[in-house]
Design an enzyme around this catalytic site. Sequence first.
Site, PDB file in Angstrom:
ATOM      1  NE  ARG A  84      59.940 -16.925  29.460  1.00 35.09           N
ATOM      2  CZ  ARG A  84      59.195 -16.432  29.025  1.00 35.09           C
ATOM      3  NH1 ARG A  84      59.567 -15.843  28.282  1.00 35.09           N
ATOM      4  NH2 ARG A  84      58.328 -15.365  29.852  1.00 35.09           N
ATOM      5  CG  HIS A  97      56.610 -20.733  29.105  1.00 37.19           C
ATOM      6  ND1 HIS A  97      56.146 -19.582  29.002  1.00 37.19           N
ATOM      7  CD2 HIS A  97      57.611 -20.846  30.014  1.00 37.19           C
ATOM      8  CE1 HIS A  97      56.301 -19.090  30.659  1.00 37.19           C
ATOM      9  NE2 HIS A  97      57.327 -19.652  30.281  1.00 37.19           N
ATOM     10  CG  ASN A 139      53.103 -18.501  26.929  1.00 35.10           C
ATOM     11  OD1 ASN A 139      53.941 -18.893  27.556  1.00 35.10           O
ATOM     12  ND2 ASN A 139      51.764 -19.211  26.767  1.00 35.10           N
ATOM     13  CG  HIS A 157      65.980 -18.375  34.602  1.00 40.54           C
ATOM     14  ND1 HIS A 157      65.249 -17.503  36.438  1.00 40.54           N
ATOM     15  CD2 HIS A 157      65.250 -18.827  34.111  1.00 40.54           C
ATOM     16  CE1 HIS A 157      64.085 -18.501  35.456  1.00 40.54           C
ATOM     17  NE2 HIS A 157      64.321 -18.843  34.729  1.00 40.54           N
TER      18      HIS A 157
END
Length: 336
Positions: free
Chosen positions: A74, A78, A103, A201
């Site tokens: 992840r 980002h 975040n 996911h």
Amino acid sequence: MEPKLLIFSPSALLHILLILTLFTSPFQLGVLAASSGLLFDFYAASCPTAEAMVKNTLRSASTDDPTIPAKLLRLLFHDCMVEGCDGSVLLEGNETERSDPANASLGGFSVVESAKGLLELFCPETVSCADILALAARDAVEFAGGPSIQIPTGRRDGRVSSVSNVRPNIVDTSFTMDEMLELFSSKGLSLEDLVTLSGAHTIGSAHCSSFSDRFQEDSKGNLTPIDASLDRIYANELIKQCPAGVDKSITVNNDPETSLLFDNQYYRNLISHKGLFQSDSVLFSDGRTKAKVEEFSDSQYMFFEKWTESFLKLSSVGVKTGDEGEVRTSCRAING
Ligand code: HEM
């Protein structure tokens, strides 16, 4: 002498085709690498042990804490969406990307820092934080049971990290398919990449607040699902784990079946109406992506094949090479 006519049996032809496929893939990957300015084995001469050191750091951190692989994956997502894959998400400060509440739940920073510490000892000022993060995310997928991928390196670290750039560049769970597609397209990622990369996911977890918009609370504090398409039993399990007023630190698994395993279970969950976020569920309800979800749910092989391609694209978004950036000595701060 007359040239001999070569006649191949069907099985020999199959072997030849297989060999050709094996040779085409790395070639295509090479083209992709060249177009981004990155190179396979970029550190072969300057720091030949770079990739092994990142892998070992990731392996030992993940053995201690199996939630680490999801965090790194992840974190890379980002990083790449904001300013490109340039390690800008790693910079500390009041106004940096890290300071955006979206975040706040990111993790895995310490793994990147540990690998950087080691690399600075053996190959000072050579391996960028952006590369360390991309390699660690790549290794995270493999460690969790996903495909083992070769990725090009040579990313430079960015010097810009601004909180104001975060929201316009990251996807929210409330986004419609069109909104997600628009953002992904602006990074050179396709609809197919969106379906494939959302497969991330299949590992990791989410805080209750990340999907609380799928439930409404009545005056007595009881929650009911807003979206009737969410599987009833699953919805009730989520409500049990995340009742109204639940502690903010509580998390639930993104994949209720095999949360530590990088597999194609995520797509089966979508078909069973067990997508955790609205942005997951929409991949099965939207006619443009439904068939891909079905294909990946049927074949882990196809998911892994496409993952390899899409991950390569994600980890090459907006990369800085040459003198466009620097190699930080600490991943937390730009060079003085
Ligand atoms: C496409 C739209 C996406 C949305 C709206 C989205 C949103 C989210 C949210 C809200 C969380 C939970 C955060 C928390 O509460 O702690 C999460 C977790 C996660 N996301 Fe996504 N995500 C998306 C795509 C992706 C992609 C493309 C990747 C990677 C390639 C990714 C990797 C992950 C991982 C691995 C986790 C679990 C993190 C952990 O366990 O710490 N996501 N995502």
